[in-house]
Design an enzyme around this catalytic site. Sequence first.
Site, short mmCIF file in Angstrom:
data_model
loop_
_atom_site.label_atom_id
_atom_site.label_comp_id
_atom_site.label_asym_id
_atom_site.label_seq_id
_atom_site.Cartn_x
_atom_site.Cartn_y
_atom_site.Cartn_z
N SER A 76 3.18 12.09 4.81
CA SER A 76 3.73 10.85 5.33
C SER A 76 2.85 10.31 6.46
CB SER A 76 5.18 11.08 5.79
OG SER A 76 5.83 9.87 6.07
N HIS B 215 5.56 7.84 0.11
CA HIS B 215 6.94 7.61 -0.34
C HIS B 215 7.04 6.37 -1.24
CE1 HIS B 215 7.73 10.47 2.85
NE2 HIS B 215 7.36 9.60 3.78
#
Length: 235
Positions: free
Chosen positions: A127, A162
């Site tokens: 991330s 994501h």
Amino acid sequence: MKGTMVALGGGGFSMSEDGASALDDYILAMTKRPRPRICFIPTASGDADTYSERFEAAFRDRADTSVLSLFCHEPWGYSDPAMLLEQDVIYVGGGSTANLLAIWRLHGLPEMLEKALDSGTVLAGISAGMNCWFESSSTDSYGPLAPLDDGLGLIPGSACPHYLSEPRRRESYQHWVATGALADGFAVDDYAAVVWRDGAFVEAVAEQRDRPVFWVERTADGVVEREIPVRLLGQ
């Protein structure tokens, strides 16, 4: 740029109920050491104690673990970032990409990370820990999703973690690439990762089925999303 980098769109120990992760196994195997030295950098989460504890629980039986706490959290305390030069793997956690980059620069980490990479240390992250290696990225560091043109630039182009797993990630990233707010780049779903070696893209891998990776590119007509072959780990 010499060295190996693994950028996870999601997955790894932090998204596993029991800490087991084929992506993490893949990263450790890259070192070719029976018990690699791995350092976790949780800056993006504000050095959340539970995050560091989960890291140590996931890796302590198969690696020599350490945590670089720039917020001086106990029991780790503050460590000289030069410790990064002693690692086989440096693993960067998720959280705020903008805060991570600002704090790292205050402590001289960008230069230290480049030295570690050049000496053979594998750089990995999830991330925000994916975003930081690229020139620019899609981030929620400011609340709503926004483009961030402030990365380390160890990998060219932009990044979006994501990609299919969080609302509006795909839509907003394609818009920013189409308008030039972000450069062309990699869009990576949860439980998937892209691998770079010596300045070149090597492969995309995943620890779950149907976790795609895309190259998103600006064209004269807007934007094109090209799916990249993904190798399922363990197959």
